[in-house]
Enzyme design. Structure first.
Site, short mmCIF file in Angstrom:
data_model
loop_
_atom_site.label_atom_id
_atom_site.label_comp_id
_atom_site.label_asym_id
_atom_site.label_seq_id
_atom_site.Cartn_x
_atom_site.Cartn_y
_atom_site.Cartn_z
N THR A 14 0.82 -1.22 0.00
CA THR A 14 0.00 0.00 0.00
C THR A 14 0.85 1.26 0.00
O THR A 14 0.44 2.30 -0.52
CB THR A 14 -0.94 0.00 1.23
OG1 THR A 14 -1.80 -1.13 1.10
CG2 THR A 14 -1.79 1.24 1.30
N TYR A 27 -8.08 0.28 -4.55
CA TYR A 27 -6.77 0.68 -5.06
C TYR A 27 -5.98 -0.56 -5.40
O TYR A 27 -6.37 -1.68 -5.07
CB TYR A 27 -6.01 1.53 -4.03
CG TYR A 27 -5.55 0.75 -2.82
CD1 TYR A 27 -6.42 0.46 -1.77
CD2 TYR A 27 -4.25 0.30 -2.73
CE1 TYR A 27 -6.01 -0.26 -0.68
CE2 TYR A 27 -3.82 -0.43 -1.62
CZ TYR A 27 -4.72 -0.71 -0.60
OH TYR A 27 -4.31 -1.43 0.48
N THR A 93 1.71 -4.49 4.17
CA THR A 93 1.62 -4.78 5.60
C THR A 93 1.08 -6.18 5.90
O THR A 93 1.28 -6.69 6.99
CB THR A 93 0.73 -3.73 6.31
OG1 THR A 93 -0.57 -3.74 5.71
CG2 THR A 93 1.34 -2.36 6.22
N ASP A 94 0.40 -6.80 4.91
CA ASP A 94 -0.23 -8.10 5.20
C ASP A 94 0.77 -9.14 5.68
O ASP A 94 0.47 -9.93 6.58
CB ASP A 94 -0.94 -8.65 3.95
CG ASP A 94 -2.24 -7.90 3.64
OD1 ASP A 94 -2.59 -6.98 4.38
OD2 ASP A 94 -2.89 -8.26 2.64
N LYS A 166 0.50 -7.86 12.54
CA LYS A 166 -0.60 -7.02 12.06
C LYS A 166 -1.86 -7.41 12.82
O LYS A 166 -2.24 -8.59 12.85
CB LYS A 166 -0.79 -7.21 10.55
CG LYS A 166 -1.79 -6.22 9.96
CD LYS A 166 -1.87 -6.29 8.44
CE LYS A 166 -2.77 -5.19 7.90
NZ LYS A 166 -2.87 -5.21 6.43
N GLU A 284 -2.35 -27.83 29.07
CA GLU A 284 -3.48 -28.76 28.92
C GLU A 284 -3.13 -29.92 28.00
O GLU A 284 -3.76 -30.96 28.03
CB GLU A 284 -4.70 -28.01 28.36
CG GLU A 284 -5.37 -27.09 29.36
CD GLU A 284 -6.65 -26.51 28.77
OE1 GLU A 284 -7.65 -27.23 28.67
OE2 GLU A 284 -6.62 -25.31 28.38
#
Ligand code: GLU
Length: 328
Positions: A14, A27, A93-94, A166, A284
């Site tokens: 981006t 976009y 950023t993903d 993220k 657990e």
């Protein structure tokens, strides 16, 4: 005063995204060439000389082995080049946390390596890319940025690669750190570190591999059965990360199938689908009996990166894998 010369490796995302409208809702990530971005940056009057090298112009959901190889090679060359004082990687950023962590595991800590992205395209109203980039330059220019591993700069925060994740799809402050929050606050004018560098002059923790093995993330859900585990084995997975419930839990039949996979030589790491927290051994789930590894503070995406790097480096034994997940 040292001459600051920063290698800027462009991958897209981006921060290089263009909407064609300041108020539009859609976009294309990575539409803007790195040279065009740097032209806009020139107007900011930054102190450092920026040396552009375009690796890709894609959304980071498409980043993978070829781009990682190219990024690592470019960073390793820049580490050895006395004319380069720091490295900035522009990135979507993903998957920024995955690229940052992979490089963190496989590069020495002798020069700053800073990933930077944006949540709003370059031509959107209130775009955050230019400020984030100016902040990244401030970080990459700072002597105290070395000896900390790969860093991620988003908003006015600096996160260490091992901590970063993220946590929001579109908010400007989309990144969180765990177990540490930001290790510095930065603006284009000023940077404040909260602790001294803790990884001074460290060599790479692991060799950058010749290839990465297929490692899958298995998302746990209530009422699921063990068939997804069998399916992943059927496509030749060499390792699995469980994005488990809570402390890395899963239904008993799934844990049984994962234990069988581990016994058959496909290591399994238990992480959590919960936003943050530590997955410990033998809480657990009886990891000792089932031959499983606890991801500790790493979420599923970064646990997968670490497991791929470990397997590629020939580390397959559960106790050695656990030691790597325990390590800082
Ligand atoms: N999905 C795109 C990417 O990760 C855009 C998201 C972003 O960069 O914020 O590159």
């Amino acid at each position: 005063m040292i001459d600051l010369r920063i290698l800027v490796l462009g991958t897209g995302g981006t921060i290089a995204g263009a909407a064609g409208s300041a108020t539009g809702g859609t976009y294309r990530a990575g539409g803007l060439a790195l040279a065009a971005m740097l032209e806009q940056l020139a107007a900011l009057g930054l102190d450092a000389q920026l040396v552009p090298q375009e690796i890709a112009r894609i959304g980071s959901q498409d980043i993978g082995w070829p781009q990682w190889q190219a990024l690592h090679a470019a960073c390793a060359a820049a580490m050895d080049d006395p004319a380069i004082t720091g490295i900035i990687i522009t990135h979507g950023t993903d998957t920024a946390e995955e690229t940052a962590f992979l490089l963190d595991l496989t590069l020495p800590t002798t020069k700053p390596v800073v990933l930077v992205g944006a949540m709003r395209p370059a031509d959107a109203v209130g775009a955050d890319g230019m400020r984030n980039f100016a902040n990244a330059v401030k970080v990459a220019s700072d002597r105290q940025a070395t000896g900390r591993g790969v860093l991620l700069v988003m908003g006015d925060a600096v996160l260490a690669a091992r901590d970063a994740r993220k946590a929001a799809t579109s908010a400007i402050d989309a990144f969180r750190g765990f177990p540490r929050g930001p290790i510095a606050r930065v603006t284009p004018a000023r940077i404040d570190w909260f602790a001294p560098p803790h990884r001074q002059e460290e060599p790479a923790h692991y060799a950058f591999p010749d290839s990465l093995p297929r490692v899958a993330i298995l998302a746990a859900g209530a009422g699921m059965d063990e068939q997804p585990v069998e399916a992943l084995l059927g496509i030749g997975c060499k390792g699995m990360v469980l994005a488990g419930m809570g402390q890395g839990n899963a239904p008993a039949c799934v844990l049984g199938a994962l234990a069988r996979a581990a016994a058959a030589g496909v290591p399994v790491v238990r992480s959590t689908r919960v936003d943050e927290g530590i997955v410990d051994r033998n809480v657990e789930v009886d990891d000792d009996a089932l031959g499983l590894v606890a991801a500790r503070a790493l979420g599923p995406a970064k646990a997968r990166v670490l497991l791929m790097v470990l397997l590629a480096n020939g580390i397959t034994d559960a106790s050695r894998l656990q030691a790597a997940f325990d390590g800082g």
